[in-house]
Design a protein around this motif. Structure first.
Motif, PDB file in Angstrom:
ATOM      1  N   ILE A   1      74.672 -35.972 -31.217  1.00 60.25           N
ATOM      2  CA  ILE A   1      74.435 -35.658 -29.805  1.00 60.25           C
ATOM      3  C   ILE A   1      72.968 -35.433 -29.471  1.00 60.25           C
ATOM      4  O   ILE A   1      72.641 -34.921 -28.428  1.00 60.25           O
ATOM      5  N   ARG A   2      72.078 -35.822 -30.388  1.00 61.87           N
ATOM      6  CA  ARG A   2      70.668 -35.562 -30.109  1.00 61.87           C
ATOM      7  C   ARG A   2      69.821 -36.821 -30.170  1.00 61.87           C
ATOM      8  O   ARG A   2      70.159 -37.805 -30.810  1.00 61.87           O
ATOM      9  N   PHE A   3      68.688 -36.718 -29.491  1.00 59.29           N
ATOM     10  CA  PHE A   3      67.703 -37.779 -29.331  1.00 59.29           C
ATOM     11  C   PHE A   3      66.427 -37.275 -29.996  1.00 59.29           C
ATOM     12  O   PHE A   3      65.996 -36.147 -29.726  1.00 59.29           O
ATOM     13  N   ALA A   4      65.822 -38.042 -30.872  1.00 57.30           N
ATOM     14  CA  ALA A   4      64.636 -37.624 -31.629  1.00 57.30           C
ATOM     15  C   ALA A   4      63.371 -37.759 -30.773  1.00 57.30           C
ATOM     16  O   ALA A   4      62.598 -38.701 -30.914  1.00 57.30           O
ATOM     17  N   THR A   5      63.155 -36.794 -29.914  1.00 55.08           N
ATOM     18  CA  THR A   5      62.039 -36.837 -28.965  1.00 55.08           C
ATOM     19  C   THR A   5      60.690 -36.995 -29.664  1.00 55.08           C
ATOM     20  O   THR A   5      59.896 -37.861 -29.293  1.00 55.08           O
ATOM     21  N   ARG A   6      60.418 -36.140 -30.637  1.00 56.70           N
ATOM     22  CA  ARG A   6      59.118 -36.206 -31.333  1.00 56.70           C
ATOM     23  C   ARG A   6      58.883 -37.609 -31.894  1.00 56.70           C
ATOM     24  O   ARG A   6      57.810 -38.185 -31.706  1.00 56.70           O
ATOM     25  N   ASP A   7      59.867 -38.161 -32.588  1.00 60.73           N
ATOM     26  CA  ASP A   7      59.714 -39.491 -33.185  1.00 60.73           C
ATOM     27  C   ASP A   7      59.439 -40.553 -32.128  1.00 60.73           C
ATOM     28  O   ASP A   7      58.570 -41.410 -32.318  1.00 60.73           O
ATOM     29  N   VAL A   8      60.163 -40.514 -31.034  1.00 60.65           N
ATOM     30  CA  VAL A   8      59.979 -41.501 -29.965  1.00 60.65           C
ATOM     31  C   VAL A   8      58.562 -41.422 -29.399  1.00 60.65           C
ATOM     32  O   VAL A   8      57.907 -42.440 -29.199  1.00 60.65           O
ATOM     33  N   VAL A   9      58.085 -40.216 -29.183  1.00 55.78           N
ATOM     34  CA  VAL A   9      56.735 -40.022 -28.628  1.00 55.78           C
ATOM     35  C   VAL A   9      55.672 -40.497 -29.614  1.00 55.78           C
ATOM     36  O   VAL A   9      54.802 -41.306 -29.279  1.00 55.78           O
ATOM     37  N   GLU A  10      55.745 -39.997 -30.837  1.00 54.88           N
ATOM     38  CA  GLU A  10      54.697 -40.291 -31.816  1.00 54.88           C
ATOM     39  C   GLU A  10      54.721 -41.746 -32.280  1.00 54.88           C
ATOM     40  O   GLU A  10      53.664 -42.320 -32.538  1.00 54.88           O
ATOM     41  N   ASN A  11      55.895 -42.357 -32.367  1.00 55.15           N
ATOM     42  CA  ASN A  11      55.973 -43.758 -32.796  1.00 55.15           C
ATOM     43  C   ASN A  11      55.376 -44.720 -31.778  1.00 55.15           C
ATOM     44  O   ASN A  11      55.097 -45.873 -32.111  1.00 55.15           O
ATOM     45  N   GLN A  12      55.162 -44.241 -30.548  1.00 55.38           N
ATOM     46  CA  GLN A  12      54.547 -45.080 -29.515  1.00 55.38           C
ATOM     47  C   GLN A  12      53.080 -44.731 -29.275  1.00 55.38           C
ATOM     48  O   GLN A  12      52.445 -45.276 -28.383  1.00 55.38           O
ATOM     49  N   GLY A  13      52.556 -43.768 -30.040  1.00 55.23           N
ATOM     50  CA  GLY A  13      51.146 -43.400 -29.903  1.00 55.23           C
ATOM     51  C   GLY A  13      50.888 -42.188 -29.040  1.00 55.23           C
ATOM     52  O   GLY A  13      49.738 -41.830 -28.805  1.00 55.23           O
ATOM     53  N   GLY A  14      51.945 -41.543 -28.563  1.00 52.31           N
ATOM     54  CA  GLY A  14      51.779 -40.325 -27.781  1.00 52.31           C
ATOM     55  C   GLY A  14      51.629 -39.108 -28.686  1.00 52.31           C
ATOM     56  O   GLY A  14      51.748 -39.206 -29.911  1.00 52.31           O
ATOM     57  N   THR A  15      51.387 -37.976 -28.067  1.00 48.26           N
ATOM     58  CA  THR A  15      51.256 -36.714 -28.795  1.00 48.26           C
ATOM     59  C   THR A  15      52.413 -35.810 -28.431  1.00 48.26           C
ATOM     60  O   THR A  15      52.691 -35.621 -27.239  1.00 48.26           O
ATOM     61  N   PHE A  16      53.075 -35.277 -29.431  1.00 49.41           N
ATOM     62  CA  PHE A  16      54.158 -34.321 -29.203  1.00 49.41           C
ATOM     63  C   PHE A  16      53.691 -32.948 -29.654  1.00 49.41           C
ATOM     64  O   PHE A  16      53.171 -32.785 -30.756  1.00 49.41           O
ATOM     65  N   ILE A  17      53.865 -31.952 -28.780  1.00 45.18           N
ATOM     66  CA  ILE A  17      53.491 -30.576 -29.105  1.00 45.18           C
ATOM     67  C   ILE A  17      54.757 -29.724 -29.038  1.00 45.18           C
ATOM     68  O   ILE A  17      55.372 -29.620 -27.967  1.00 45.18           O
ATOM     69  N   ARG A  18      55.115 -29.132 -30.173  1.00 46.15           N
ATOM     70  CA  ARG A  18      56.317 -28.281 -30.222  1.00 46.15           C
ATOM     71  C   ARG A  18      55.920 -26.877 -29.790  1.00 46.15           C
ATOM     72  O   ARG A  18      55.388 -26.094 -30.572  1.00 46.15           O
ATOM     73  N   GLU A  19      56.171 -26.602 -28.536  1.00 41.88           N
ATOM     74  CA  GLU A  19      55.744 -25.349 -27.911  1.00 41.88           C
ATOM     75  C   GLU A  19      56.559 -25.116 -26.648  1.00 41.88           C
ATOM     76  O   GLU A  19      57.243 -26.009 -26.166  1.00 41.88           O
ATOM     77  N   TYR A  20      56.405 -23.927 -26.121  1.00 39.49           N
ATOM     78  CA  TYR A  20      56.908 -23.604 -24.788  1.00 39.49           C
ATOM     79  C   TYR A  20      55.713 -23.524 -23.851  1.00 39.49           C
ATOM     80  O   TYR A  20      54.625 -23.113 -24.261  1.00 39.49           O
ATOM     81  N   VAL A  21      55.902 -23.897 -22.608  1.00 46.39           N
ATOM     82  CA  VAL A  21      54.859 -23.746 -21.595  1.00 46.39           C
ATOM     83  C   VAL A  21      55.009 -22.366 -20.974  1.00 46.39           C
ATOM     84  O   VAL A  21      56.114 -21.948 -20.631  1.00 46.39           O
ATOM     85  N   SER A  22      53.897 -21.655 -20.840  1.00 42.12           N
ATOM     86  CA  SER A  22      53.944 -20.314 -20.250  1.00 42.12           C
ATOM     87  C   SER A  22      53.589 -20.334 -18.773  1.00 42.12           C
ATOM     88  O   SER A  22      54.204 -19.625 -17.983  1.00 42.12           O
ATOM     89  N   HIS A  23      52.597 -21.141 -18.399  1.00 43.19           N
ATOM     90  CA  HIS A  23      52.215 -21.220 -16.989  1.00 43.19           C
ATOM     91  C   HIS A  23      51.282 -22.407 -16.752  1.00 43.19           C
ATOM     92  O   HIS A  23      50.804 -23.014 -17.699  1.00 43.19           O
ATOM     93  N   ILE A  24      51.082 -22.701 -15.475  1.00 41.52           N
ATOM     94  CA  ILE A  24      50.155 -23.774 -15.114  1.00 41.52           C
ATOM     95  C   ILE A  24      49.127 -23.226 -14.134  1.00 41.52           C
ATOM     96  O   ILE A  24      49.374 -22.274 -13.403  1.00 41.52           O
ATOM     97  N   ASP A  25      47.977 -23.849 -14.144  1.00 43.81           N
ATOM     98  CA  ASP A  25      46.918 -23.561 -13.185  1.00 43.81           C
ATOM     99  C   ASP A  25      46.679 -24.857 -12.417  1.00 43.81           C
ATOM    100  O   ASP A  25      45.939 -25.739 -12.875  1.00 43.81           O
ATOM    101  N   PRO A  26      47.342 -25.016 -11.267  1.00 42.94           N
ATOM    102  CA  PRO A  26      47.229 -26.285 -10.541  1.00 42.94           C
ATOM    103  C   PRO A  26      45.829 -26.550  -9.979  1.00 42.94           C
ATOM    104  O   PRO A  26      45.447 -27.708  -9.833  1.00 42.94           O
ATOM    105  N   LYS A  27      45.075 -25.501  -9.697  1.00 38.52           N
ATOM    106  CA  LYS A  27      43.719 -25.714  -9.179  1.00 38.52           C
ATOM    107  C   LYS A  27      42.822 -26.335 -10.238  1.00 38.52           C
ATOM    108  O   LYS A  27      42.028 -27.228  -9.946  1.00 38.52           O
ATOM    109  N   GLU A  28      42.937 -25.852 -11.474  1.00 40.27           N
ATOM    110  CA  GLU A  28      42.125 -26.376 -12.574  1.00 40.27           C
ATOM    111  C   GLU A  28      42.805 -27.542 -13.293  1.00 40.27           C
ATOM    112  O   GLU A  28      42.216 -28.136 -14.194  1.00 40.27           O
TER     113      GLU A  28
END
Length: 149
Positions: free
Chosen positions: A59-86
């Protein structure tokens, strides 16, 4: 000029984009995917996994593998907040990532503040990985005596 595309989460709304990361990379853009797990679980089949009809791998999709196998960067983390101005997205570890385009498909979670006490036998259904722990506990209890859920 190359743009930075940051995707928060690898859920269903990002599936087509995840499949086409190579297209963005080929055009010179940077793609970063931030997620709390290397996998995305299909919640619609979660009950089937809980009941042992399906395994977690089913029932799962290998997100990290899909991202990295295409040249993207995968970061295993949680997002805490965004600063839209910056135009910065911050992870819980304090890393600040610049973006030109930011998209969220981070999923849901269950607020456990309504549970009056901690218990080894109370499980939330989100994230889906919690169902794996629930299944293990159910099987453990059922191996000792008849149980009611």
């Amino acid at each position: 000029m190359a743009k930075k595309l940051v995707l928060v989460g690898g859920g269903h709304a990002h599936m087509v984009t995840l499949e086409n990361i190579h297209t963005f990379i080929k055009k010179g853009h940077e793609v970063i995917v931030i997620g709390p797990s290397d996998y995305h679980y299909y919640s619609g089949i979660g009950p089937g996994m809980l009941g042992t009809t399906y395994s977690p791998d089913d029932i799962r999709f290998a997100t990290r593998d899909v991202v990295e196998n295409q040249g993207g960067t995968f970061i295993r983390e949680y997002v805490s907040h965004i600063d839209p101005k910056e135009k910065l997205v911050y992870t819980e570890s304090g890393t600040a990532l610049p973006y030109d385009v930011l998209s969220f498909n981070a999923g849901s979670y269950v607020d456990r503040s309504c549970v009056s006490e901690e218990s080894a036998d109370i499980f939330s259904v989100k994230p889906i990985e919690k169902l794996i722990q629930a299944q293990e506990r159910i099987l453990e209890l059922a191996s000792k005596a008849p149980i009611t859920i």
